[in-house]
Design an enzyme around this catalytic site. Structure first.
Site, PDB file in Angstrom:
ATOM      1  N   TYR A  21       1.175  -0.824  -0.272  1.00  0.00           N
ATOM      2  CA  TYR A  21      -0.309  -0.046   0.182  1.00  0.00           C
ATOM      3  C   TYR A  21       1.160   1.464   0.012  1.00  0.00           C
ATOM      4  CZ  TYR A  21      -3.156   3.642   2.201  1.00  0.00           C
ATOM      5  OH  TYR A  21      -3.953   4.727   1.581  1.00  0.00           O
ATOM      6  N   GLU A  57      -0.839  -1.454  -5.802  1.00  0.00           N
ATOM      7  CA  GLU A  57      -2.111  -1.281  -5.237  1.00  0.00           C
ATOM      8  C   GLU A  57      -2.814   0.735  -5.338  1.00  0.00           C
ATOM      9  OE1 GLU A  57      -2.734  -2.390  -0.751  1.00  0.00           O
ATOM     10  OE2 GLU A  57      -1.668  -3.971  -0.933  1.00  0.00           O
ATOM     11  N   TYR A  67     -10.480  -8.173   3.725  1.00  0.00           N
ATOM     12  CA  TYR A  67     -10.190  -7.025   5.040  1.00  0.00           C
ATOM     13  C   TYR A  67      -9.973  -5.843   4.398  1.00  0.00           C
ATOM     14  CZ  TYR A  67      -4.995  -8.780   3.464  1.00  0.00           C
ATOM     15  OH  TYR A  67      -4.048  -8.987   3.605  1.00  0.00           O
TER      16      TYR A  67
END
Length: 504
Positions: A107, A148, A214
């Site tokens: 990320y 990402e 998640y």
């Protein structure tokens, strides 16, 4: 295929033998957990033996030219010490069949460099050659792509993945070694899936797909919810009907990803809020602030499972949500949603019934890895996964037989040097501990918003920190995490350093 029947297929390819094994049990190892103080400190020696079929080492990086680089000062070997790469790959000596992959990105790494590589044939070629050399040099079994996210460049992303797979096959032929595995960590958000992935193409080229099911909810929202729940629930406020594991997995499968390649993500940590009214605790209850600071996240908003066990011993009350399949704990005005052993076993039974390929965890250092907090021995959550999936062969996963490795020395743990780059990355990790869904959600302002197109991500007309996710012409107003803004050019929540002057 009958569950009781073990079938081995031997495929002669590139002078190697490929064997089909049982369910995948993937485990992410984070190279920054070494810097935590006290009981949270995690080193390669803490990785359990026999509970994981695949270890994914997070993270490596790549520069703008396409060259592979280690992230931490002690990832690679030096003349005077063995690095953490060697310490982790050495685990194969006592765990036959274990595969160790190097995960690139994450990320905090963002999307810009990957996008630049994917759009340039020259950079793509250099990137792939560098990656192969780097993986072979450091004795990894494969490459895990944690981009990402490739929103808006789905075709470029797919072509990059196809080129990587082709190169991996050719390299195996010329080197005589087993082919490097090619996997990816991918979004569970419908809007991101639609805007980022050519699923049919990826299904042909990825060996495994690690579905980050998640962080579908978190303290960026103003209402509590279970961030990795299996099913939709009453009371949910954002992502109604679609922010759950079952929808995400089934959606990937419906778009063409083979089910046996879809590996379900299980969080080893909780997302937390501070309740506005401690007497209102059901899903959907108002909570305008993150939970208090935890040892694993000083910024607040999350806590590891081993910390949850401590909170329970201190008077927290746990509730298992049967409808959504998830657990939550309330301690005063603190609300945490997570998975426990019971909900994980339900999820494992579900994925076997549905035909998915296994499960993976984020991350090893968030389970009760010492066994001192929960009182159930080391790794209670990972053991729940392993006990349900070990020895099963309903949905096999393809890997190649173990390569020869050079004897290495034990990892030295007395190094204390830390670079400024490491410090910066470790700080980022405290802001977003899960390395997953970059977009985050708040649906309080959906009324009156219209979708420019049927599906996709679009900028909010008045607030640069919000964006609109459209699904079947239904508009959801989403909120980016703190210190980020919605970058329409790359369709992700980006760091404020890249924001225009008009975005405050």
């Amino acid at each position: 295929m009958n569950r009781t029947t073990l079938i081995l297929f031997f495929i002669i390819l590139s002078n190697t033998i490929t064997v089909i094994h049982g369910y995948v049990r993937g485990c992410y190892y984070t190279n920054w957990a070494q810097y935590r103080d006290g009981e949270g400190k995690f080193l390669p020696g803490n990785i359990p033996n026999g509970l994981c079929t695949h270890i994914l080492y997070a993270f490596a990086k790549v520069d703008e030219l396409g060259d592979s680089k280690p992230f931490e000062w002690n990832d690679e070997d030096t003349e005077w010490s063995k690095g953490m790469y060697s310490a982790v790959t050495k685990l194969r000596e006592t765990n036959p069949g274990l595969k160790v992959l190097l995960s690139y990105g994450g990320y905090n790494f963002g999307s810009a460099i990957f996008t630049g590589i994917a759009k340039s044939a020259q950079k793509t070629e250099r990137f792939i050659k560098s990656a192969i050399a780097f993986l072979r040099k450091n004795n990894f079994d494969g490459f895990d792509l944690d981009w990402e996210y490739p929103v808006g460049v789905a075709e470029e992303h797919a072509k990059l993945v196809e080129a990587m797979k082709t190169a991996f096959v050719e390299e195996a032929k010329t080197s005589g070694k087993q082919r490097l595995l090619l996997t990816a960590a991918v979004s569970a958000g419908k809007g991101t899936i639609d805007g980022s992935y050519n699923v049919e193409s990826l299904g042909k080229n990825f060996d495994l797909l690690f579905l980050m099911s998640y962080d579908l909810h978190g303290s960026w929202e103003k209402n509590v919810d279970l961030h990795g729940k299996l099913h939709p629930t009453k009371g949910e406020v954002s992502g109604i009907g679609i922010f759950n594991t079952e929808f995400a997995a089934d959606y990937w499968a419906s778009k063409g990803m083979p089910k046996e390649k879809i590996i379900i993500g299980i969080p080893m940590y909780a997302q937390g809020w501070t309740l506005d009214n401690p007497s209102e605790t059901a899903i959907g209850a108002a909570a305008s602030r993150p939970s208090s600071a935890s040892k694993t996240n000083p910024a607040g908003g999350t806590a590891s499972y081993w910390e949850i066990c401590k909170y329970l011993k201190e008077g927290g009350k746990e509730t298992v949500h049967q409808e959504g399949v998830g657990a939550y704990m309330v301690k005063g005005d603190q609300w945490y949603g997570y998975d426990n052993e019971e909900t994980i076993r339900i999820k494992m039974k579900w994925l076997k019934e549905k035909g998915y390929g296994g499960a993976f965890i984020w991350a090893l250092d968030f389970d009760d890895f010492t066994g001192k907090s929960c009182g159930k021995g080391p790794y209670p959550l990972l053991n729940a996964i392993s006990s349900e999936l070990e020895g099963e062969s309903e949905n096999p996963e393809i890997t190649t037989e173990e390569p020869s490795i050079t004897e290495t020395e034990a990892y030295e743990t007395d190094e204390t040097e830390e670079t400024s780059e490491t410090e910066a990355y470790d700080t980022d990790e405290t802001e977003e501990t899960s390395e997953t869904e970059a977009t985050t959600y708040d649906t309080d302002e959906t009324e009156g918003q219209e979708c420019p197109e049927r599906d996709g991500l679009f900028p909010h007309p008045t607030d640069c920190h919000l964006f609109i996710q459209c699904a079947n012409n239904i508009a959801y107003v989403m909120q980016c995490p703190a210190t980020t803004f919605f970058n329409d050019a790359i369709k992700v929540c980006d760091h404020m350093t890249n924001a225009p002057d008009t975005c405050i």
